[in-house]
Design a protein around this motif. Sequence first.
Motif, PDB file in Angstrom:
ATOM      1  N   ASN A   1      26.061  53.340  53.345  1.00 25.35           N
ATOM      2  CA  ASN A   1      25.284  54.564  53.094  1.00 25.35           C
ATOM      3  C   ASN A   1      24.653  54.595  51.710  1.00 25.35           C
ATOM      4  OD1 ASN A   1      25.858  55.828  55.646  1.00 25.35           O
ATOM      5  ND2 ASN A   1      27.921  56.235  54.862  1.00 25.35           N
ATOM      6  N   GLY A   2      24.275  53.420  51.197  1.00 23.61           N
ATOM      7  CA  GLY A   2      23.577  53.365  49.920  1.00 23.61           C
ATOM      8  C   GLY A   2      24.487  53.245  48.717  1.00 23.61           C
ATOM      9  N   LYS A   3      25.811  53.177  48.938  1.00 21.61           N
ATOM     10  CA  LYS A   3      26.742  53.048  47.822  1.00 21.61           C
ATOM     11  C   LYS A   3      27.209  51.597  47.708  1.00 21.61           C
ATOM     12  CE  LYS A   3      28.495  57.780  47.969  1.00 21.61           C
ATOM     13  NZ  LYS A   3      29.698  58.640  48.139  1.00 21.61           N
ATOM     14  N   PHE A   4      27.167  51.087  46.473  1.00 22.09           N
ATOM     15  CA  PHE A   4      27.586  49.710  46.224  1.00 22.09           C
ATOM     16  C   PHE A   4      29.048  49.673  45.802  1.00 22.09           C
ATOM     17  CE2 PHE A   4      28.344  46.436  42.961  1.00 22.09           C
ATOM     18  CZ  PHE A   4      28.195  45.301  43.749  1.00 22.09           C
ATOM     19  N   ALA A   5      29.863  48.920  46.559  1.00 21.23           N
ATOM     20  CA  ALA A   5      31.268  48.696  46.210  1.00 21.23           C
ATOM     21  C   ALA A   5      31.403  47.237  45.790  1.00 21.23           C
ATOM     22  CB  ALA A   5      32.183  49.001  47.400  1.00 21.23           C
ATOM     23  N   ASP A   6      31.694  47.020  44.528  1.00 20.10           N
ATOM     24  CA  ASP A   6      31.736  45.667  43.990  1.00 20.10           C
ATOM     25  C   ASP A   6      32.756  44.817  44.744  1.00 20.10           C
ATOM     26  OD1 ASP A   6      31.023  43.620  42.348  1.00 20.10           O
ATOM     27  OD2 ASP A   6      32.168  44.293  40.614  1.00 20.10           O
ATOM     28  N   ALA A   7      32.349  43.626  45.141  1.00 20.26           N
ATOM     29  CA  ALA A   7      33.227  42.739  45.914  1.00 20.26           C
ATOM     30  C   ALA A   7      34.404  42.275  45.062  1.00 20.26           C
ATOM     31  CB  ALA A   7      32.447  41.537  46.425  1.00 20.26           C
ATOM     32  N   TYR A   8      35.560  42.176  45.684  1.00 17.83           N
ATOM     33  CA  TYR A   8      36.746  41.716  44.961  1.00 17.83           C
ATOM     34  C   TYR A   8      37.644  40.923  45.902  1.00 17.83           C
ATOM     35  CZ  TYR A   8      39.509  45.454  47.196  1.00 17.83           C
ATOM     36  OH  TYR A   8      40.142  46.264  48.106  1.00 17.83           O
ATOM     37  N   MET A   9      38.416  40.025  45.296  1.00 20.21           N
ATOM     38  CA  MET A   9      39.328  39.174  46.051  1.00 20.21           C
ATOM     39  C   MET A   9      40.777  39.368  45.635  1.00 20.21           C
ATOM     40  SD  MET A   9      39.097  35.017  46.574  1.00 20.21           S
ATOM     41  CE  MET A   9      37.398  35.126  47.107  1.00 20.21           C
ATOM     42  N   ILE A  10      41.006  39.811  44.404  1.00 23.33           N
ATOM     43  CA  ILE A  10      42.363  40.035  43.912  1.00 23.33           C
ATOM     44  C   ILE A  10      42.694  41.506  44.107  1.00 23.33           C
ATOM     45  CG2 ILE A  10      43.953  39.767  42.002  1.00 23.33           C
ATOM     46  CD1 ILE A  10      42.648  37.162  42.988  1.00 23.33           C
ATOM     47  N   ASP A  11      43.624  41.773  44.996  1.00 19.63           N
ATOM     48  CA  ASP A  11      43.983  43.154  45.307  1.00 19.63           C
ATOM     49  C   ASP A  11      44.943  43.720  44.266  1.00 19.63           C
ATOM     50  OD1 ASP A  11      43.950  45.487  46.925  1.00 19.63           O
ATOM     51  OD2 ASP A  11      45.891  44.923  47.753  1.00 19.63           O
ATOM     52  N   ARG A  12      46.009  42.950  43.957  1.00 20.64           N
ATOM     53  CA  ARG A  12      46.943  43.391  42.922  1.00 20.64           C
ATOM     54  C   ARG A  12      47.727  42.181  42.422  1.00 20.64           C
ATOM     55  NH1 ARG A  12      49.647  44.361  47.637  1.00 20.64           N
ATOM     56  NH2 ARG A  12      51.887  43.857  47.679  1.00 20.64           N
ATOM     57  N   ILE A  13      48.295  42.337  41.223  1.00 24.55           N
ATOM     58  CA  ILE A  13      49.111  41.289  40.610  1.00 24.55           C
ATOM     59  C   ILE A  13      50.394  41.931  40.113  1.00 24.55           C
ATOM     60  CG2 ILE A  13      49.257  39.528  38.817  1.00 24.55           C
ATOM     61  CD1 ILE A  13      46.207  39.446  38.774  1.00 24.55           C
ATOM     62  N   THR A  14      51.515  41.338  40.473  1.00 22.30           N
ATOM     63  CA  THR A  14      52.799  41.799  39.947  1.00 22.30           C
ATOM     64  C   THR A  14      53.403  40.700  39.089  1.00 22.30           C
ATOM     65  OG1 THR A  14      53.990  41.005  41.915  1.00 22.30           O
ATOM     66  CG2 THR A  14      53.213  43.286  41.940  1.00 22.30           C
ATOM     67  N   ASN A  15      54.209  41.099  38.101  1.00 17.83           N
ATOM     68  CA  ASN A  15      54.840  40.106  37.242  1.00 17.83           C
ATOM     69  C   ASN A  15      56.167  39.639  37.841  1.00 17.83           C
ATOM     70  OD1 ASN A  15      56.674  42.153  36.708  1.00 17.83           O
ATOM     71  ND2 ASN A  15      55.807  42.651  34.710  1.00 17.83           N
ATOM     72  N   ALA A  16      56.872  38.811  37.092  1.00 14.78           N
ATOM     73  CA  ALA A  16      58.112  38.223  37.610  1.00 14.78           C
ATOM     74  C   ALA A  16      59.174  39.270  37.910  1.00 14.78           C
ATOM     75  CB  ALA A  16      58.664  37.207  36.606  1.00 14.78           C
ATOM     76  N   GLU A  17      59.065  40.425  37.242  1.00 16.92           N
ATOM     77  CA  GLU A  17      60.024  41.507  37.491  1.00 16.92           C
ATOM     78  C   GLU A  17      59.592  42.411  38.630  1.00 16.92           C
ATOM     79  OE1 GLU A  17      58.946  40.800  34.216  1.00 16.92           O
ATOM     80  OE2 GLU A  17      60.717  39.501  34.134  1.00 16.92           O
ATOM     81  N   GLY A  18      58.437  42.143  39.221  1.00 16.49           N
ATOM     82  CA  GLY A  18      57.960  42.949  40.334  1.00 16.49           C
ATOM     83  C   GLY A  18      57.118  44.139  39.925  1.00 16.49           C
ATOM     84  N   ASP A  19      56.825  44.274  38.627  1.00 18.88           N
ATOM     85  CA  ASP A  19      55.997  45.386  38.167  1.00 18.88           C
ATOM     86  C   ASP A  19      54.524  45.080  38.397  1.00 18.88           C
ATOM     87  OD1 ASP A  19      58.313  46.658  37.188  1.00 18.88           O
ATOM     88  OD2 ASP A  19      58.192  45.520  35.310  1.00 18.88           O
ATOM     89  N   VAL A  20      53.775  46.067  38.861  1.00 22.42           N
ATOM     90  CA  VAL A  20      52.336  45.890  39.079  1.00 22.42           C
ATOM     91  C   VAL A  20      51.629  45.932  37.730  1.00 22.42           C
ATOM     92  CG1 VAL A  20      50.274  46.842  40.148  1.00 22.42           C
ATOM     93  CG2 VAL A  20      52.449  46.928  41.370  1.00 22.42           C
TER      94      VAL A  20
END
Length: 838
Positions: free
Chosen positions: A577-596
């Motif tokens: 509908n005319g709105k641009f949503a920038d393309a992305y491939m990385i949804d989220r990253i968590t560290n070794a402790e599980g924190d986002v």
Amino acid sequence: MSIMKEKLQRFFNTVKDWWKKGILQQTSRVTYDVVWNIVLFVIVIIGIGGIFAGGIGLGYFASLVYDEPLRSEASMADDIYNYSETSSIYFANDVYLGDIRSDLYREEVALDDISPTLIDAVIATEDEYFHEHNGVVPKAILRATAQEFLNSSVQTGGSTLTQQLIKNQILTDEVSFDRKAKEILLAMRLENYFTKDEIIEAYLNIIPYGRNSSGRNIAGIQTASKGIFGVEASELTLPQAAYLAGLPQGPSSYTPFTAEGARKPEEELQAGISRMRTVLNRMHDMNFISDEELEEAANYDIASDFIDAIPSSTDEYPYVTYEVEKRTKDIIQGLLMEEDGVTEKDLAEDDDLRAEYAERTERELRDGGYQIHTTINKEMYDAMEEAADNYSDYGYARTFTATNSDGEEYEVTQEIQTGAIMVENNTGKIISFIGGRGFDEDHQVNFATDTRRSIGSTIKPLLDYAPAMEEGVIQPGTPIADYPRTFAGGWAPRNYGGGNYGLVSARTALANSYNIPAAAVYMEIINNDPAAEYLEKMGITSLTPGDHVQPSLSIGGMDHGISVEENVNAFSTFGNNGKFADAYMIDRITNAEGDVIYEHETDPVEVFSPETAYLTVDMMRDVIDNGTGNFVNSQLQNTNVDWAGKTGTSQDYHDAWFVATNPNITFGTWIGYETPAPINHEYHLTYSQRNMKLWAEVINAAAQVDPVLVTPESTFERPDGIVERSYCAVSGMLPSDLCEDVGLVKTDLFDSRHVPTEEDNSLTRGSRRVLESDDDGRSFSRSNGIMFNPDWLRENGYDDMDDFSMLYPRTETDKWLRIGIPVSMSSSSSDDDGDDDD
């Protein structure tokens, strides 16, 4: 005999006399005192010597460790637990893909999740007094020193598990007295701070275990358990535990796998199996296992438990792995810079600082233990890859001569490559992509995201028609004259095939991809430079200052080109509908402790009004229904989907494009040689058809995975601001009686804000010349009747045309020939032939 008897008698008599006179007693006392004094003297000397030697030893020990800082508990904890952990990649919905490429692969595990049998095996093998000592075992150190000094064939080792942990995490492998002294000091200090469970847990997470079934270097018991036997560390059997406990003594010798991940030959496995039996015997000696358990485990065929070779994520999904790594680096570096208050400007001005952050980012990515969750749907990706791999109509490979940096010529053969990407319209989520036809690790080119090519006519909806409609300059039915003309700067574009098509609607011009109408529309809006800014609002980042002012941008001519990802992502604006949503491939990253530490947030940018977006979509429907993209319909399994798209060809036929959007997704494909060259060679399909067929086959495969997403039953929703109105096909204004008389009243969709309000003035009555066509060619005859209005011709700049008959379109000729050319305006006739382009 009598003589000997006499001599003994005399000796005893003498002793008796000395005893009576006290001589013997006096002599004995003197001897005793002398001997005792000598003994005391020796003891004192030895004691003093011992104290002196001990003092020297302690002094020497102190000299060896004098520069070792007094470490706090927190400091030692930081060092001990500072072991690298491999980062992992996940497909969408938490489907494990594999690990980030690293020199050493490690997965951390808690002691509670490690088999007690394995712990017993390690203690029996490496440190039998683990639970009794305070970090060091003096007699073990002395024994090991003696064995080393004597070059004994039996080397039992003098380091406890605590010392090995210190050596691996705080010190180095250097062989020296001062390193050993520091190791002893730190081991004892560590024992004061850490419990035995904490020490052995840390040890089991850092120790190297050779290679896994992918040929990678591994460390840590969890990584070894999964990489060698395919089980969790908590599930290890007795033989498996014994085998792994023996590995650290000689990881390269005892590991069952080669650097390629293949199982070693049977004879090379015997060293590890023999080591396993040694471990079992030690466990038996310490009463960890019974006689029966020893016999059964020692005779067990441990090789039958080794898992088969498993391709690494880099081998199995190279395009995804490398692309995810690249994008994750950008994110992590951004987080590091934000934490330090460093800006991109700072990096641009300081090469050393840029190099520092690049190195930190690389280290963090490889060893930070991050969990990287992507948007890529595994099933979709697999299906699309298979479709692309099995596609047989790319066209022919090309062989040519290239020159290297030394000026030497060599022959190169390149097949036609492809890049494709699928984006969810409303989020920008990259659902899947095709990076090329076979990944080259030395070359590492992703044709969906890395390469920039001229996008040809696919730029026309993005740059020309949609911005012009948003600005109120045109509507789908607006007539645009397609005839030879020269624009500002002397630029004179031509249609493919060289033909011209007369007065055609914007809708028709886009459907058939005419170049001159597109250029004419762009020239109407280029002066204030809003059009190029529209492209940048839709995520196109490669435009140069020159691109902003060059008219040729209107038909795809640009300095650097655009990636497949950016082109498809821009098209998704129409589907949203005319709105641009920038393309992305990385949804989220968590560290070794599980924190986002990172999570993508979609922030759509309004580029076009819903009305403009819908009108552009409706025009692109015609591209597929009856325009240059019509071929794709014959290749689709489901033809009931509301697709709207655009074909494209770059200059000299170097690139072929097809991008289309539906209410859910946008998908586009590109084909071309990596080194640009014409792809329009003789083949049973045209270059454009080959690309559209590829597009259709990939979409067909993707729809098998998720038809609800890929081939929705819903259609684009028509906004309330869209109305249907009649207009005159000559001028685009409200129909006049004369326009109705010649039968050129049309009906089309309009943005209600830009409905024409004035009546057509393009036609009038008067003395005219009428074009007539017959089998002998074209001729003119004079008569009175309906003709082009001379004032209208002048107002629109048509009065300088050499041949007014070029205003007549090639369609509906009988109706247009009812319109004459004013006798008052000179005109000549000429033939006008040409072919459509895509």
